[in-house]
Design a protein around this motif. Structure first.
Motif, PDB file in Angstrom:
ATOM      1  N   LYS A 156       0.842  -1.355   0.020  1.00  0.00           N
ATOM      2  CA  LYS A 156       0.013   0.068   0.111  1.00  0.00           C
ATOM      3  C   LYS A 156       0.781   1.161   0.035  1.00  0.00           C
ATOM      4  CE  LYS A 156      -3.189   0.188   3.183  1.00  0.00           C
ATOM      5  NZ  LYS A 156      -3.734  -0.441   4.428  1.00  0.00           N
ATOM      6  N   GLU A 157       1.926   1.263   0.685  1.00  0.00           N
ATOM      7  CA  GLU A 157       2.817   2.381   0.983  1.00  0.00           C
ATOM      8  C   GLU A 157       3.547   2.488  -0.184  1.00  0.00           C
ATOM      9  OE1 GLU A 157       4.989   3.998   4.710  1.00  0.00           O
ATOM     10  OE2 GLU A 157       5.713   1.847   4.230  1.00  0.00           O
ATOM     11  N   ALA A 158       4.045   1.513  -0.900  1.00  0.00           N
ATOM     12  CA  ALA A 158       4.765   1.617  -2.208  1.00  0.00           C
ATOM     13  C   ALA A 158       3.806   2.323  -3.359  1.00  0.00           C
ATOM     14  CB  ALA A 158       5.285   0.369  -2.618  1.00  0.00           C
ATOM     15  N   TYR A 159       2.512   1.690  -3.298  1.00  0.00           N
ATOM     16  CA  TYR A 159       1.788   2.013  -4.411  1.00  0.00           C
ATOM     17  C   TYR A 159       1.210   3.653  -4.085  1.00  0.00           C
ATOM     18  CZ  TYR A 159      -2.777   2.484  -6.913  1.00  0.00           C
ATOM     19  OH  TYR A 159      -3.840   2.883  -7.756  1.00  0.00           O
ATOM     20  N   SER A 160       1.067   4.161  -2.758  1.00  0.00           N
ATOM     21  CA  SER A 160       0.774   5.299  -2.524  1.00  0.00           C
ATOM     22  C   SER A 160       1.983   6.363  -3.149  1.00  0.00           C
ATOM     23  CB  SER A 160       0.503   5.597  -1.094  1.00  0.00           C
ATOM     24  OG  SER A 160      -0.697   4.675  -0.752  1.00  0.00           O
ATOM     25  N   LEU A 161       3.113   5.940  -2.831  1.00  0.00           N
ATOM     26  CA  LEU A 161       4.274   6.850  -3.246  1.00  0.00           C
ATOM     27  C   LEU A 161       4.496   7.263  -4.415  1.00  0.00           C
ATOM     28  CD1 LEU A 161       6.644   5.320  -0.085  1.00  0.00           C
ATOM     29  CD2 LEU A 161       5.867   7.939  -0.426  1.00  0.00           C
ATOM     30  N   ILE A 162       4.378   5.704  -5.194  1.00  0.00           N
ATOM     31  CA  ILE A 162       4.340   6.084  -6.703  1.00  0.00           C
ATOM     32  C   ILE A 162       3.342   7.029  -7.131  1.00  0.00           C
ATOM     33  CG2 ILE A 162       4.250   4.988  -8.986  1.00  0.00           C
ATOM     34  CD1 ILE A 162       5.058   2.317  -7.699  1.00  0.00           C
ATOM     35  N   GLN A 163       2.004   6.946  -6.645  1.00  0.00           N
ATOM     36  CA  GLN A 163       0.937   7.789  -7.053  1.00  0.00           C
ATOM     37  C   GLN A 163       1.362   9.339  -6.594  1.00  0.00           C
ATOM     38  OE1 GLN A 163      -1.659   8.134  -8.816  1.00  0.00           O
ATOM     39  NE2 GLN A 163      -3.180   6.777  -8.009  1.00  0.00           N
ATOM     40  N   ALA A 164       1.937   9.305  -5.283  1.00  0.00           N
ATOM     41  CA  ALA A 164       2.095  10.841  -4.725  1.00  0.00           C
ATOM     42  C   ALA A 164       3.232  11.244  -5.628  1.00  0.00           C
ATOM     43  CB  ALA A 164       2.689  10.730  -3.369  1.00  0.00           C
ATOM     44  N   ILE A 165       4.055  10.643  -6.275  1.00  0.00           N
ATOM     45  CA  ILE A 165       5.153  11.117  -7.199  1.00  0.00           C
ATOM     46  C   ILE A 165       4.554  11.491  -8.597  1.00  0.00           C
ATOM     47  CG2 ILE A 165       7.193  10.611  -8.382  1.00  0.00           C
ATOM     48  CD1 ILE A 165       8.236   9.200  -5.957  1.00  0.00           C
ATOM     49  N   MET A 212       1.407  12.390  -8.740  1.00  0.00           N
ATOM     50  CA  MET A 212       0.662  13.801  -8.581  1.00  0.00           C
ATOM     51  C   MET A 212       1.405  14.798  -8.565  1.00  0.00           C
ATOM     52  SD  MET A 212      -2.674  12.682  -6.606  1.00  0.00           S
ATOM     53  CE  MET A 212      -1.893  12.527  -5.401  1.00  0.00           C
ATOM     54  N   ARG A 213       2.422  14.849  -7.843  1.00  0.00           N
ATOM     55  CA  ARG A 213       3.431  16.063  -7.745  1.00  0.00           C
ATOM     56  C   ARG A 213       3.730  16.310  -9.115  1.00  0.00           C
ATOM     57  NH1 ARG A 213       8.269  15.281  -4.254  1.00  0.00           N
ATOM     58  NH2 ARG A 213       8.321  13.797  -5.785  1.00  0.00           N
ATOM     59  N   ALA A 214       4.165  15.380 -10.014  1.00  0.00           N
ATOM     60  CA  ALA A 214       4.701  15.664 -11.432  1.00  0.00           C
ATOM     61  C   ALA A 214       3.754  16.456 -12.203  1.00  0.00           C
ATOM     62  CB  ALA A 214       5.048  14.688 -11.954  1.00  0.00           C
ATOM     63  N   HIS A 215       2.355  16.073 -12.025  1.00  0.00           N
ATOM     64  CA  HIS A 215       1.115  16.457 -12.662  1.00  0.00           C
ATOM     65  C   HIS A 215       0.796  18.028 -11.990  1.00  0.00           C
ATOM     66  CE1 HIS A 215      -1.050  12.630 -13.712  1.00  0.00           C
ATOM     67  NE2 HIS A 215      -0.191  12.807 -14.386  1.00  0.00           N
ATOM     68  N   GLN A 216       1.092  18.305 -10.992  1.00  0.00           N
ATOM     69  CA  GLN A 216       0.881  19.726 -10.527  1.00  0.00           C
ATOM     70  C   GLN A 216       2.060  20.437 -11.200  1.00  0.00           C
ATOM     71  OE1 GLN A 216      -2.356  18.970  -8.840  1.00  0.00           O
ATOM     72  NE2 GLN A 216      -1.751  20.784  -8.422  1.00  0.00           N
ATOM     73  N   GLU A 217       3.383  19.724 -11.256  1.00  0.00           N
ATOM     74  CA  GLU A 217       4.276  20.830 -11.713  1.00  0.00           C
ATOM     75  C   GLU A 217       4.162  21.035 -13.414  1.00  0.00           C
ATOM     76  OE1 GLU A 217       7.557  19.031  -8.455  1.00  0.00           O
ATOM     77  OE2 GLU A 217       7.654  18.459 -10.817  1.00  0.00           O
ATOM     78  N   MET A 218       3.390  19.978 -13.926  1.00  0.00           N
ATOM     79  CA  MET A 218       3.437  20.240 -15.267  1.00  0.00           C
ATOM     80  C   MET A 218       2.355  21.230 -15.511  1.00  0.00           C
ATOM     81  SD  MET A 218       3.066  16.252 -16.543  1.00  0.00           S
ATOM     82  CE  MET A 218       4.629  15.368 -16.157  1.00  0.00           C
ATOM     83  N   LEU A 219       1.327  21.415 -14.461  1.00  0.00           N
ATOM     84  CA  LEU A 219       0.242  22.178 -14.820  1.00  0.00           C
ATOM     85  C   LEU A 219       0.882  23.532 -14.512  1.00  0.00           C
ATOM     86  CD1 LEU A 219      -2.964  21.304 -12.715  1.00  0.00           C
ATOM     87  CD2 LEU A 219      -2.759  21.649 -15.379  1.00  0.00           C
ATOM     88  N   ASP A 220       1.763  23.859 -13.378  1.00  0.00           N
ATOM     89  CA  ASP A 220       2.403  25.011 -13.347  1.00  0.00           C
ATOM     90  C   ASP A 220       2.908  25.552 -14.232  1.00  0.00           C
ATOM     91  OD1 ASP A 220       1.146  25.235 -10.698  1.00  0.00           O
ATOM     92  OD2 ASP A 220       3.014  24.419  -9.548  1.00  0.00           O
ATOM     93  N   ARG A 221       3.616  24.819 -15.103  1.00  0.00           N
ATOM     94  CA  ARG A 221       4.314  25.158 -16.290  1.00  0.00           C
ATOM     95  C   ARG A 221       3.514  25.343 -17.564  1.00  0.00           C
ATOM     96  NH1 ARG A 221       8.360  21.233 -14.172  1.00  0.00           N
ATOM     97  NH2 ARG A 221       7.561  19.724 -15.653  1.00  0.00           N
ATOM     98  N   GLY A 222       2.368  24.845 -17.364  1.00  0.00           N
ATOM     99  CA  GLY A 222       1.433  25.058 -18.470  1.00  0.00           C
ATOM    100  C   GLY A 222       1.614  24.024 -19.614  1.00  0.00           C
ATOM    101  N   GLU A 223       2.132  22.793 -19.062  1.00  0.00           N
ATOM    102  CA  GLU A 223       2.175  21.955 -19.862  1.00  0.00           C
ATOM    103  C   GLU A 223       1.086  20.874 -20.141  1.00  0.00           C
ATOM    104  OE1 GLU A 223       7.065  21.750 -19.170  1.00  0.00           O
ATOM    105  OE2 GLU A 223       5.909  19.879 -18.568  1.00  0.00           O
ATOM    106  N   GLU A 224       1.140  20.015 -21.108  1.00  0.00           N
ATOM    107  CA  GLU A 224       0.106  18.949 -20.992  1.00  0.00           C
ATOM    108  C   GLU A 224       0.594  17.934 -20.158  1.00  0.00           C
ATOM    109  OE1 GLU A 224      -1.696  16.064 -24.486  1.00  0.00           O
ATOM    110  OE2 GLU A 224      -0.572  17.728 -25.145  1.00  0.00           O
ATOM    111  N   LEU A 225      -0.507  17.479 -19.465  1.00  0.00           N
ATOM    112  CA  LEU A 225      -0.133  16.298 -18.477  1.00  0.00           C
ATOM    113  C   LEU A 225       0.161  15.054 -19.025  1.00  0.00           C
ATOM    114  CD1 LEU A 225      -2.983  16.889 -15.766  1.00  0.00           C
ATOM    115  CD2 LEU A 225      -0.721  17.938 -16.106  1.00  0.00           C
TER     116      LEU A 225
END
Lengths: 235, 637
Positions: free
Chosen positions: B576-585, B587-600
């Motif tokens: 569960k922890e491993a799965y959540s951590l990959i998911q977290a990484i 999602m953070r990448a998605h937020q960063e892409m949004l900030d840069r105005g890039e396509e997700l």
């Protein structure tokens, strides 16, 4: 041991002359039946003003000790000698020791006496040891009049002897370091080179233990045999 | 002075300090303590397969850091009589923590995995550091979990910058709840109830019976409605205008649960009750979020009551902002994907409601969602996978029902696309006649699906076997699922095919435990969804379906499987922890892409991650490998 060096350095800074027992300097040990797993080995690297032992001089000494197959970092030697008179223009770019460092270095005689005491007559290993041996013996003789021969072992022989199948890109220290994925913190810094040489030695000693090379004499014999083999191939 | 001291240290001491500084906990330790470590360290070499530390050696006396290479922990699995790798320790990591602190022998055989160098210090140097360095002590005491904490802390602090508060959603509700809430009896006239609220400056009053059980709630909003709609004079007993049977949670529930409940039902107050259902407090949306300015409930309510499609479309950007804020406030990735799913559900429901208002097809139906939406695992990058389940009214044929439902579904699919749910390229949408089916037709569909295990069906399994109802009655779906699960449990061949399919999806690690990149074109790209999450999702699905677990959410499936004894609880937690951590990484990448105005996208370059995240990612992938090993053993693949 490191505390000892610190004290010694502090005394030196305060202007004391080193307190050495010149008449009872340690005698070198021979390659006998002492177990490798119990022996203390010195792994040493020198930085010099050039490659010619007849006219060039030692300016820095780095060494670490291996005891019982382990490098103990509280048992090491890392000094620049005080030799402001030397011309280092040819090599300053390699070792990065400039004229200023040489004026602030340590009194040569004192440093060499201390080195001899620290080495305690134990066998000395170096990479292409003939070079370091020539320079160190010449310096010990000219500064201290010390002529007793230490047992020298060449790590450049040690590695191919135990890893005949390894394919380093060449015969240099860097090649073998790369071969085992080692990093040198600062290449051509005597102490850093000595450490990586010592790391390679650990790798070889590990293999030696598995190849039933147990004593210093076994090791010396194996290297002699290996060298003879090499020479035969040359003809 | 400091630099002078630095230059007085031997080169090799300095080099070791530099090495240590790149790794936790040393990165946060003082130079003097690093120097103490370096000066007292010894360096040892272990050839591939050499034993570094063994349970037979007695109480551990040394503390190690891997300088180069890797150590693996081995434990003997008595049940299956084979040796298992339980963990890996790579460059910069320390061991053994628990045994060193506990002054006991290690329980795991530590073996060199490839040629390995370790730095180590003796017990007395360890004790010196332990007693003098706070970061070192914290690290040792919290053990490996502190690594995970650090990752979570970083995820939070990244999003935190814009908001600046650290109230965690894990906080138990009792800490938020107002003690001694304002209460009254059911017969009190509204006028007096409002006066009591006014005196106490609160927005709600709880109506309780003689045993202090909450029977209703009356809020300022109710007052507004009452006056606007002229429901009665102010002398009306409050029980006639209150909202009966208010929502309640036990005191040990956390803020997250409260927020989710509020978001789902669009109300702003919850009763907090003790084990005997007696009122002990009230928690309001404002209490939960005032400090945090995270307006989940309000956003859900705005979406849920929007009267035009264009309002819904414009609210989508708020969802993204909310995700940012949620990450900042300590919501873990599991919580955040659930929030996104909740908000998506609210949007889908509202689109359906608006369309029913405009153009009611006149036939009750259940709106199904499949795949990641079905699993409640949506992130900001999402497309629609949906379908319709209906019960054929008497006197109608199924095709006649479809005639009415399909045009409706078409409009809904189009409008959802406008809201940001990309149209499904594979046409897995309710407007597809093949996915707008009666209960009997769905059941037939699944019979064929399970019996004819074609390759295409296996591809579909990741979609249709993760199914959930978003709108309409849930009972028909429950009945359908029961039949489907029963069939899969009986069909060992289908299970094995599913397992074989899941086994194809290898975690992106090479034999040497480096990252295996996507392909030559994308040299340094990992696909966190397909390569990282999918191995977990697929393997867990097989176990869940084979063991009658009805929920579709991967984390919940793992929990259920642990409860049923299919997974070892420790394994389930690690996965569960491993799965959540990959998911977290991801999602953070998605937020960063949004900030840069890039396509997700789901691609990341592991070289862009810091060393800690890279390590975490690698360890998480290794957990996926372990899960696959279990699949391999269970189904003899």
């Amino acid at each position: 041991m490191l505390d000892y060096i610190k004290q010694w350095l502090e005394r030196r800074r305060a202007g004391h002359i080193g307190d050495h027992d010149r008449d009872n300097l340690p005698s070198p040990k021979a390659a006998g039946d002492q177990l490798l797993s119990n022996s203390r080995l010195i792994v040493l690297d020198l930085e010099t003003t050039g490659l010619n032992a007849a006219k060039d001089e030692v300016i820095a000494i780095g060494a670490v000790a291996i005891s019982g197959g382990v490098i103990h970092l509280d048992d090491q030697f890392d000094l620049i000698l005080r030799r402001p008179e030397l011309d280092i223009s040819e090599t300053v770019l390699i070792h990065g020791i400039g004229p200023e460092a040489l004026t602030q270095g340590h009194e040569t005689e004192d440093a060499l006496l201390y080195l001899l005491e620290w080495m305690n007559g134990d066998p000395v290993l170096a990479y292409h040891s003939a070079f370091d041996q020539k320079f160190l013996e010449k310096t010990l003789k000219s500064v201290l009049g010390y002529t007793q021969p230490h047992l020298w072992i060449d790590v450049a022989d040690l590695l191919p002897a135990f890893f005949p199948d390894a394919k380093p890109g060449g015969k240099g220290l860097d090649h073998w370091a790369d071969c085992f994925g080692l990093e040198v913190s600062e290449r051509h810094h005597a102490a850093a080179d000595a450490l990586v040489t010592a790391e390679l030695t650990l790798v070889a000693l590990n293999k030696a233990g598995k190849d039933d090379v147990k004593t210093l004499k076994d090791l010396n014999d194996k290297l002699r045999y290996h060298r003879r083999l090499q020479n035969m191939h040359r003809f | 002075m400091a630099s002078n001291q630095e230059s007085n240290r031997p080169q090799n001491t300095r080099a070791i300090m530099t090495f240590l500084r790149e790794h936790a906990p040393f990165s946060s330790m003082d130079d003097a303590h690093l120097a103490h470590f370096a000066e007292h360290a010894s360096l040892r070499f272990y050839a591939d397969g050499d034993v570094v530390l063994s349970p037979d050696e007695g109480i551990v006396k040394r503390f190690y850091v891997v300088k180069q290479g890797r150590i693996r922990g081995e434990r003997h699995n008595e049940k299956e009589d084979r040796t298992e790798t339980t963990f890996e320790i790579s460059r910069g990591e320390c061991f053994p923590l628990a045994a060193m602190i506990g002054e006991r022998p290690t329980r795991t055989l530590h073996r060199a995995d490839g040629d390995t160098f370790c730095l180590s210090i003796e017990q007395d140097a360890f004790i010196t550091l332990f007693s003098e360095s706070d970061p070192f002590r914290d690290f040792c005491l919290r053990g490996v979990s502190s690594l995970l904490d650090q990752v979570n802390q970083r995820i939070q602090s990244g999003a935190m910058a814009s908001i600046g508060s650290s109230n965690s959603l894990d906080t138990p509700l009792e800490r938020y709840a107002l003690r001694n809430p304002i209460v009254c009896s059911p017969d009190l006239p509204v006028r007096k109830a409002v006066a009591r609220m006014h005196e106490n400056n609160v927005g709600s009053i709880i109506i309780t019976d003689d045993n202090r059980h909450p029977t209703g709630i009356f809020t300022l909003r109710d007052l507004r409605t009452m006056i606007a709609e002229e429901k009665g004079p102010l002398d009306t007993p409050v029980r006639q205008v209150m909202t009966p049977d208010p929502c309640r949670l036990p005191a040990h529930a956390d803020a997250f649960e409260a927020a989710m409940l509020m978001a789902e039902h669009h109300f702003a107050h919850l009763c907090v009750v003790d084990d005997e259902q007696r009122l002990i407090g009230v928690v309001s949306e404002r209490d939960l979020f005032a400090l945090q300015r995270v307006d989940l409930v309000n956003l859900a309510r705005t979406i849920g009551t929007a009267t035009h499609l264009r309002t819904l479309v414009s609210l989508r950007s708020d969802v993204s902002r909310l995700v940012d804020a949620m990450l900042a406030h300590g919501a873990d990735s599991g919580q955040v994907v659930k929030i996104i799913t909740t908000l998506n559900d609210v949007t889908v429901r509202r689109v359906l409601e608006l369309n029913i208002q405009k153009n009611d097809p006149g036939i009750p139906f259940t709106w199904l969602t499949f795949g990641s939406e079905g699993r409640q695992e949506q992130t900001l990058l999402t497309d629609q996978d949906n379908g319709i389940l209906f019960r054929t009214p008497e006197g109608m044929t199924e095709d006649q029902v479809r005639e009415k439902l399909l045009p409706f579904a078409q409009t809904v699919n189009k409008e959802l696309a406008e809201c940001g749910f990309t149209l499904c390229k594979g046409n897995i949408m309710a407007s597809n006649p093949k996915l707008c089916l009666s209960d009997r037709e769905w059941d037939d569909w699944f019979i064929r699906f399970i019996d004819a295990s074609t390759p295409q069906n296996l591809v579909y399994s990741s979609i249709f076997l993760d199914m959930r109802a978003v709108f309409g009655p849930t009972e028909p779906l429950h009945e359908l699922l029961e039949k489907v699960l029963a069939r899969i449990r009986k069909n060992a061949l289908f299970q094995k095919m599913l397992a074989g399919n899941a086994f194809q999806r290898k975690p992106p690690l090479t034999m040497f435990r480096n990252f295996r990149y996507l392909n030559d074109e994308k040299k340094h790209a990992l696909d966190l969804k397909r390569q990282g999450l999918a191995p977990f999702v697929e393997a867990v699905r097989v176990f869940a379906l084979a063991n009658g677990v009805e929920t579709a959410n991967t984390l919940e499936r793992m929990e259920e499987l642990a409860k049923k004894g299919v997974f070892d609880p420790k394994d389930a937690n690690a996965w569960k922890e491993a799965y959540s951590l990959i998911q977290a990484i991801r999602m953070r990448a998605h937020q960063e892409m949004l900030d840069r105005g890039e396509e997700l996208t789901n691609y990341i370059d592991p070289d862009d991650l810091n060393p800690l995240d890279r390590r975490i990612l690698r360890e998480s992938f290794r957990q996926a490998q372990r899960l696959q090993q279990k699949l391999e053993v269970t189904y003899q693949l």
